[in-house]
Write an enzyme that holds these catalytic residues in place. Structure first.
Site, mmCIF file in Angstrom:
data_model
loop_
_atom_site.group_PDB
_atom_site.id
_atom_site.type_symbol
_atom_site.label_atom_id
_atom_site.label_comp_id
_atom_site.label_asym_id
_atom_site.label_seq_id
_atom_site.Cartn_x
_atom_site.Cartn_y
_atom_site.Cartn_z
ATOM 1 C CE LYS A 1 -4.226 -2.070 1.690
ATOM 2 N NZ LYS A 1 -3.799 -3.484 1.735
HETATM 3 C C1 LIG Z 1 -4.399 -4.561 0.955
HETATM 4 C C2 LIG Z 1 -3.592 -5.823 0.794
HETATM 5 C C3 LIG Z 1 -3.921 -6.810 -0.167
HETATM 6 C C4 LIG Z 1 -5.168 -6.730 -1.035
HETATM 7 O O1 LIG Z 1 -5.083 -5.723 -1.987
HETATM 8 P P1 LIG Z 1 -6.425 -5.182 -2.709
HETATM 9 O O2 LIG Z 1 -5.977 -4.055 -3.552
HETATM 10 O O3 LIG Z 1 -7.351 -4.769 -1.598
HETATM 11 O O4 LIG Z 1 -6.964 -6.325 -3.510
HETATM 12 C C5 LIG Z 1 -3.086 -7.911 -0.295
HETATM 13 N N1 LIG Z 1 -1.993 -8.061 0.495
HETATM 14 C C6 LIG Z 1 -1.659 -7.143 1.426
HETATM 15 C C7 LIG Z 1 -0.463 -7.381 2.265
HETATM 16 C C8 LIG Z 1 -2.427 -5.995 1.605
HETATM 17 O O5 LIG Z 1 -2.088 -5.087 2.561
#
Ligand SMILES: *Cc1c(COP(=O)(O)O)cnc(C)c1O
Length: 461
Positions: free
Chosen positions: A111
């Site tokens: 993120k």
């Molecule tokens: C948020 C997250 C995901 C999922 O991503 P999306 O964009 O919500 O599909 C997968 N792995 C981790 C470690 C995350 O923090």
């Protein structure tokens, strides 16, 4: 570039408006009116560029008013603090399999790649408009720290993050509460994550309060967050020979943001073979790609909590394209989801989705077994989210070539890794002292008035 709502009844907006608005007024999500195109020569010209420069070139057509040079200054700043000089390095596992490590940012999850840029985009747009915002968000763990790191010390932003007191892991809490910047405020709510989310929603729906504090959000439906993730699909494919070679991707999926960015890369002209949607036991998306029906079920807690999601908020963006960009169809579908807990697409739409998408569900035991297997084979400790992705890649496309997105650093999920590998992963150097750092947070009752009074008293004007 104009942006249109997936429900067809909100005004078209520019990038700057979409950035600050988030949700469209008709309840839909904004998507580009048309996909910017990259020719094969454009793709070849990206080879060898530093990641920040390639990202600026790929993203500037989406961002009216920000040219490639200005954006490049922002991406260099955003990605300069990533621990790996490649920002999003590829690691080869075997002949046809690679991992793309997206967790070298400040909070150890993918993120950061989008949030670090988002903070700077907010700053620029707010300065241009001479406005300030108060960002209020709820977190069950990862999003809060990524948002705080992205917004800390920014003049035009105050950020308040609500998390459930005693219900996030110690690493997750400390990643938020040890940021002592003046504009960062952590609130431990005496309640659950759902309570925190309900408080944020209630604050948003109190229009007087919302206008008074110029409330804004950085949740995962924000288009700027999605689009920032398009760049790493393109740069990694180019590194493996695109456009002359075609690769697939396997994506651990929760809210469908990351995987939608892969779809966007393909719509822009990146040759791509398959895009694998990998889910844990919370498999609404896997069931959709099997049947064409999207039906809600109970959420169950797993080792990969960032994917414990019942309704994937970005999925509406794909539905819009599958409906031939007809907002009236999407309105009906979303109404059916609200009224009857489910929606269906036509057989033709499902067939169209299958031209690109594959899906797979990975249960808890298989996730643990995969972490252990990869540790023994390659001495690499995978976090449980990445393990779900890699399992899907190996099961569905054993010969590749396929890039699995590795979305979190193993040290963020030490219990799952220790259970599978017999040893606990070390925190990276920049976080090694996190247990010694001073924390700051306020505990508040689960009451809207208390939260609002707290925000009023601390936000800068
Ligand atoms: C948020 C997250 C995901 C999922 O991503 P999306 O964009 O919500 O599909 C997968 N792995 C981790 C470690 C995350 O923090």
């Amino acid at each position: 570039m104009q942006y249109v709502s997936t429900r067809g009844q909100a005004p078209d907006l520019t990038f700057g408006d979409v950035l600050l608005t988030g949700l469209a007024r008709d309840g839909g999500l904004y998507v580009p009116g048309a996909w910017p195109q990259l020719s094969h020569d454009d793709l070849r010209a990206l080879a060898g560029l530093p990641y920040a420069d390639a990202a600026a070139r790929i993203l500037s057509p989406f961002m009216d008013g920000i040219d490639e040079d200005e954006l490049s200054a922002m991406t260099r700043d955003a990605y300069g603090a990533f621990v790996d000089p490649g920002v999003v390095p590829l690691r080869q596992l075997s002949d046809g399999h690679w991992l793309m490590e997206l967790f070298h940012g400040p909070t150890l999850a993918f993120k950061d790649v989008a949030m670090q840029l988002l903070g700077r985009l907010f700053d620029r747009e707010l300065a241009r408009r001479q406005q300030r915002v108060t960002i209020v968000g709820a977190t069950s763990g990862d999003t809060g720290s990524a948002a705080i790191e992205a917004c800390r010390d920014r003049d035009a932003i105050d950020i308040f993050i609500l998390y459930p007191d005693g219900r996030v892991s110690e690493v997750q809490r400390r990643q938020m509460t040890t940021v002592l910047s003046d504009n960062v405020h952590n609130i431990a709510i005496e309640g659950t994550f759902d309570d925190c989310q309900a408080l944020v929603k209630a604050a948003f729906n109190d229009l007087v309060f919302r206008d008074e504090i110029a409330m804004s959000a950085v949740n995962s439906i924000n288009w700027a967050r999605v689009v920032a993730q398009v760049a790493y699909y393109i740069t990694s494919a180019v590194a493996l020979g695109a456009p002359d070679k075609r690769v697939s991707f396997a994506v651990p999926t929760g809210n469908f943001g990351c995987v939608f960015a892969g779809y966007a890369a393909r719509q822009m002209g990146l040759p791509m073979d398959k895009l694998i949607v990998a889910t844990n036991r919370n498999d609404i998306l896997h069931r959709f790609f099997q049947t064409g029906a999207y039906r809600k079920d109970q959420v169950v807690a797993t080792q990969s909590p960032s994917m414990d999601i019942q309704v994937a908020s970005n999925f509406e963006r794909l539905l819009f394209d599958l409906a031939g960009r007809d907002g009236a169809v999407v309105r009906q579908q979303m109404q059916a989801l609200a009224d009857q807990e489910g929606l269906e697409v036509t057989p033709e739409a499902l067939a169209q989705a299958h031209e690109l998408f594959l899906s797979h569900r990975v249960d808890e035991e298989t996730t643990t077994a995969t972490i252990g297997e990869v540790f023994r084979e390659y001495s690499i400790a995978l976090d449980p989210h990445s393990a779900v992705g890699l399992r899907a890649a190996r099961d569905l496309l054993p010969d590749g070539p396929v890039i699995t997105l590795s979305t979190a650093h193993p040290a963020k999920f030490p219990d799952a890794v220790e259970k599978a590998c017999g040893q606990s992963p070390a925190l990276p150097a920049h976080m090694a002292d996190i247990y010694q750092r001073e924390e700051r947070y306020t505990v508040l009752p689960n009451e809207l008035a208390a939260v609002q009074a707290h925000i009023r008293s601390l936000r800068r004007t």
